[in-house]
Scaffold this active site. Structure first.
Site, PDB file in Angstrom:
ATOM      1  N   GLY A  63       0.882  -1.162   0.000  1.00  0.00           N
ATOM      2  CA  GLY A  63       0.000   0.000   0.000  1.00  0.00           C
ATOM      3  C   GLY A  63       0.914   1.204   0.000  1.00  0.00           C
ATOM      4  O   GLY A  63       2.054   1.119  -0.459  1.00  0.00           O
ATOM      5  N   GLU A  64       0.454   2.309   0.547  1.00  0.00           N
ATOM      6  CA  GLU A  64       1.330   3.479   0.630  1.00  0.00           C
ATOM      7  C   GLU A  64       1.923   3.555   2.040  1.00  0.00           C
ATOM      8  O   GLU A  64       1.195   3.737   3.012  1.00  0.00           O
ATOM      9  CB  GLU A  64       0.567   4.744   0.270  1.00  0.00           C
ATOM     10  CG  GLU A  64       0.365   4.912  -1.221  1.00  0.00           C
ATOM     11  CD  GLU A  64       1.665   4.776  -2.024  1.00  0.00           C
ATOM     12  OE1 GLU A  64       2.667   5.433  -1.676  1.00  0.00           O
ATOM     13  OE2 GLU A  64       1.694   3.992  -2.984  1.00  0.00           O
ATOM     14  N   SER A  65       3.242   3.446   2.127  1.00  0.00           N
ATOM     15  CA  SER A  65       3.880   3.403   3.443  1.00  0.00           C
ATOM     16  C   SER A  65       3.700   4.722   4.189  1.00  0.00           C
ATOM     17  O   SER A  65       3.591   4.737   5.414  1.00  0.00           O
ATOM     18  CB  SER A  65       5.360   3.057   3.310  1.00  0.00           C
ATOM     19  OG  SER A  65       6.036   4.014   2.536  1.00  0.00           O
ATOM     20  N   CYS A 111       6.382  -5.160   0.620  1.00  0.00           N
ATOM     21  CA  CYS A 111       6.447  -3.868  -0.072  1.00  0.00           C
ATOM     22  C   CYS A 111       6.402  -2.705   0.924  1.00  0.00           C
ATOM     23  O   CYS A 111       7.389  -2.436   1.591  1.00  0.00           O
ATOM     24  CB  CYS A 111       5.354  -3.774  -1.128  1.00  0.00           C
ATOM     25  SG  CYS A 111       5.631  -2.443  -2.303  1.00  0.00           S
ATOM     26  N   ARG A 156      12.551   3.981  -1.129  1.00  0.00           N
ATOM     27  CA  ARG A 156      11.149   3.935  -1.521  1.00  0.00           C
ATOM     28  C   ARG A 156      11.021   4.157  -3.023  1.00  0.00           C
ATOM     29  O   ARG A 156      11.735   4.984  -3.591  1.00  0.00           O
ATOM     30  CB  ARG A 156      10.420   5.057  -0.786  1.00  0.00           C
ATOM     31  CG  ARG A 156       9.107   4.619  -0.273  1.00  0.00           C
ATOM     32  CD  ARG A 156       8.488   5.684   0.598  1.00  0.00           C
ATOM     33  NE  ARG A 156       7.108   5.798   0.203  1.00  0.00           N
ATOM     34  CZ  ARG A 156       6.513   6.911  -0.128  1.00  0.00           C
ATOM     35  NH1 ARG A 156       7.147   8.039  -0.100  1.00  0.00           N
ATOM     36  NH2 ARG A 156       5.266   6.891  -0.499  1.00  0.00           N
ATOM     37  N   ILE A 188       5.487  -3.887  -7.491  1.00  0.00           N
ATOM     38  CA  ILE A 188       4.661  -2.732  -7.836  1.00  0.00           C
ATOM     39  C   ILE A 188       5.192  -1.490  -7.132  1.00  0.00           C
ATOM     40  O   ILE A 188       5.139  -1.397  -5.912  1.00  0.00           O
ATOM     41  CB  ILE A 188       3.193  -3.004  -7.470  1.00  0.00           C
ATOM     42  CG1 ILE A 188       2.736  -4.203  -8.314  1.00  0.00           C
ATOM     43  CG2 ILE A 188       2.324  -1.778  -7.724  1.00  0.00           C
ATOM     44  CD1 ILE A 188       1.349  -4.624  -8.115  1.00  0.00           C
ATOM     45  N   ARG A 189       5.723  -0.568  -7.921  1.00  0.00           N
ATOM     46  CA  ARG A 189       6.354   0.635  -7.341  1.00  0.00           C
ATOM     47  C   ARG A 189       7.171   0.188  -6.118  1.00  0.00           C
ATOM     48  O   ARG A 189       7.083   0.766  -5.032  1.00  0.00           O
ATOM     49  CB  ARG A 189       5.293   1.674  -6.955  1.00  0.00           C
ATOM     50  CG  ARG A 189       4.661   2.369  -8.159  1.00  0.00           C
ATOM     51  CD  ARG A 189       3.480   3.257  -7.762  1.00  0.00           C
ATOM     52  NE  ARG A 189       3.762   4.122  -6.631  1.00  0.00           N
ATOM     53  CZ  ARG A 189       4.190   5.371  -6.711  1.00  0.00           C
ATOM     54  NH1 ARG A 189       4.378   5.927  -7.882  1.00  0.00           N
ATOM     55  NH2 ARG A 189       4.410   6.077  -5.626  1.00  0.00           N
ATOM     56  N   HIS A 232       5.064  -8.845  -3.993  1.00  0.00           N
ATOM     57  CA  HIS A 232       3.726  -9.117  -3.454  1.00  0.00           C
ATOM     58  C   HIS A 232       3.356 -10.587  -3.556  1.00  0.00           C
ATOM     59  O   HIS A 232       2.683 -10.993  -4.504  1.00  0.00           O
ATOM     60  CB  HIS A 232       2.691  -8.260  -4.189  1.00  0.00           C
ATOM     61  CG  HIS A 232       2.846  -6.813  -3.911  1.00  0.00           C
ATOM     62  ND1 HIS A 232       2.405  -6.234  -2.752  1.00  0.00           N
ATOM     63  CD2 HIS A 232       3.448  -5.829  -4.614  1.00  0.00           C
ATOM     64  CE1 HIS A 232       2.713  -4.959  -2.751  1.00  0.00           C
ATOM     65  NE2 HIS A 232       3.352  -4.675  -3.870  1.00  0.00           N
ATOM     66  N   GLU A 267       1.140 -12.037  -2.155  1.00  0.00           N
ATOM     67  CA  GLU A 267      -0.311 -12.212  -2.044  1.00  0.00           C
ATOM     68  C   GLU A 267      -1.012 -12.064  -3.396  1.00  0.00           C
ATOM     69  O   GLU A 267      -2.207 -12.301  -3.499  1.00  0.00           O
ATOM     70  CB  GLU A 267      -0.884 -11.187  -1.040  1.00  0.00           C
ATOM     71  CG  GLU A 267      -1.011  -9.744  -1.527  1.00  0.00           C
ATOM     72  CD  GLU A 267       0.297  -8.955  -1.521  1.00  0.00           C
ATOM     73  OE1 GLU A 267       1.368  -9.588  -1.349  1.00  0.00           O
ATOM     74  OE2 GLU A 267       0.249  -7.727  -1.708  1.00  0.00           O
TER      75      GLU A 267
END
Lengths: 297, 192
Positions: free
Chosen positions: B48-50, B80, B109, B137-138, B173, B175
């Site tokens: 997600g967004e850290s 991530c 990041r 992903i990013r 990821h 998952e």
């Protein structure tokens, strides 16, 4: 990058995967780097760059287009979270520009003035993922068949009125529930009625969900609005005019971020809704000259 | 006693982790509050967004309870953004972003770039007979790993799956690719 090392970029898994990362979050409309910083400071999961927020597009009229590339680059430089940007429906050249700028998601959006009255963009042709709006399940599945990796219910942007968003969410999720319990022979008729590809209808029948995440947009103006649509089944919210047309944008943004996380906890919604100043002044749907949600086909 | 694996659900890909744990028959709880955190025997910090997660941890007064559970040896898997939160130093993050410092990694990041640089690839993982299909992903790039860190997989010379004691982290990821081996290894190593 690095195709020779076996890295595959721009795949469906990679494109839909970013939408997974945005769940439980808030994507905020911003028109310049300063607003983008306020959004990131508040905890936005991403920002959406556009020329004017929907309420101003409604007020000023004229043709609404993709944002100035310089503004988009400025926003990308200002924040570390994903940056999305809007292209007009069918305007694949604007989308190509956005891809070349390296935006993280492209919104083929009815909020901008459509460029094509019959065709949406062929989104499979892009490495950048697309989000598209939908008012009903048929529209959502047509967008997915064109390559959209994320669906947002349209609502009615720029109104601060949640009623249309609720209508669209209930329509999409209600039909998904019905398809899940339909027998296999009925799926052909569902595909016909929805004007949607049969394999996607069959996939919904088997999985009970859209093949891509579904977020909600169009009319969210308070933390309670975010809680409402997420309890109805939206997985994240897009907030446009609702933040920067409120009296205290930074506070409102922070409160809606917390509401998206704690959407099931009314005591937290109550706490974050306290002392927020005034939400944007809303509009009655029946009095609108233009319904943006009618754009797109 | 039935162990419970918590999945931090402040923001991000928590639902995908819950789905895999359900598939493995593990009891799960979505963690948004300190009371929910108290109930878990192991924890997953999802992607997600850290920055968003760091702020929500702080506003929800979860940082101290989480630090105390971690220092008590709570088994934890970070993917991530979760890797970023658990690491000891964050480069290109926000200055107010929390690094919990339970695994000795220096991470950059969005080290690979924007979404256009996101990719999938097969990686060799120590202890697995077949390659693991990994989705980045990013993703963050691990620029330095301390001596106590065991590196379980690499991509282009950068560690992408690491372990230190009860802490396991992935830059990708697990998952998302329909392969439950990393989750199984985590759940097994957590002692169940």
């Amino acid at each position: 990058m690095a195709q020779d090392t076996g890295h595959q970029t721009g795949t469906t898994l990679v494109k839909r995967g970013l939408a997974e990362m945005l769940k439980g979050g808030v994507i905020m409309d911003v028109v310049d780097p300063d607003q983008a910083r306020i959004a990131e400071d508040a905890g936005a999961a991403a920002v959406m760059a556009l020329e004017r927020v929907p309420a101003d597009i409604r007020r000023d009229g004229g043709v609404a287009r993709m944002s100035d590339p310089e503004m988009i680059s400025g926003i990308q430089a200002a924040v570390s979270i994903p940056v999305m940007a809007k292209a007009r429906i069918g305007h694949f050249a604007e989308a190509q520009v956005l891809q070349s700028l390296g935006v993280d998601y492209i919104d083929e959006s009815e909020v901008l003035t459509p460029a094509d009255e019959a065709h949406h963009i062929d989104k499979w042709a892009f490495e950048t993922p697309f989000v598209c709006g939908a008012t009903n399940l048929g529209e959502a599945l047509r967008r997915i068949s064109e390559g959209a990796c994320l669906i947002r219910s349209k609502g009615e942007a720029g109104t601060g009125n949640i009623v249309e968003a609720v209508r669209h969410l209930r329509s999409i999720l209600g039909d998904i529930a019905k398809i899940t319990t339909a027998d296999s022979a009925e799926l052909f008729d569902w595909a016909k009625r929805l004007q949607a590809p049969l394999p996607l209808v069959q996939e919904i029948h088997d999985t009970g969900a859209l093949p891509v995440p579904m977020f909600c947009a169009g009319g969210i103006a308070t933390p309670s609005d975010a809680s409402l649509v997420m309890q109805l089944g939206a997985q994240s919210v897009f907030v446009g005019s609702g933040i920067f047309k409120s009296s205290e944008p930074a506070k409102m943004a922070t409160a809606i971020v917390e509401a998206a996380t704690h959407f099931q906890d009314a005591s937290i919604i109550a706490k974050v809704s306290t002392g927020l100043g005034s939400a944007m002044k809303g509009l009655e749907i029946a009095e609108l000259e233009t319904k943006l949600a009618d754009r797109g086909w | 006693m039935t162990p419970t694996v918590g999945v931090l659900a402040l923001q991000g890909a928590f639902a995908a982790h819950v789905r895999i744990l359900d598939w493995l028959g593990v009891a799960t709880v979505e963690v948004r509050t300190a009371a929910q955190l108290e109930r878990v025997d192991a924890l997953i910090l999802p992607g997600g967004e850290s920055t968003t997660m760091s702020m929500l941890l702080e506003r929800g007064e979860l940082i101290e309870p989480l630090r105390s559970k971690l220092s008590g040896g709570l088994p934890v898997l970070g993917t991530c953004a979760g890797l970023i939160l658990l690491s000891s130093k964050i480069l290109d993050g926000r200055s107010d972003q929390h690094a919990l410092g339970v695994i000795d990694l220096e991470v950059r990041r969005n080290g690979y770039g924007t979404q256009l640089d996101s990719f999938e690839t097969d990686i060799d993982v120590a202890g697995f007979d077949d390659p693991f299909h990994a989705v980045f992903i990013r993703a963050p790039v691990v620029e330095r790993a301390g001596e106590q860190v065991e590196i379980l997989a690499k991509v282009d010379d950068n560690p992408v799956l690491c372990r230190q004691g009860q802490v396991m982290v992935a830059a990708f990821h697990p998952e998302l690719s329909g392969d439950d081996r990393i989750h199984r290894r985590f759940v097994d190593s957590a002692g169940y």
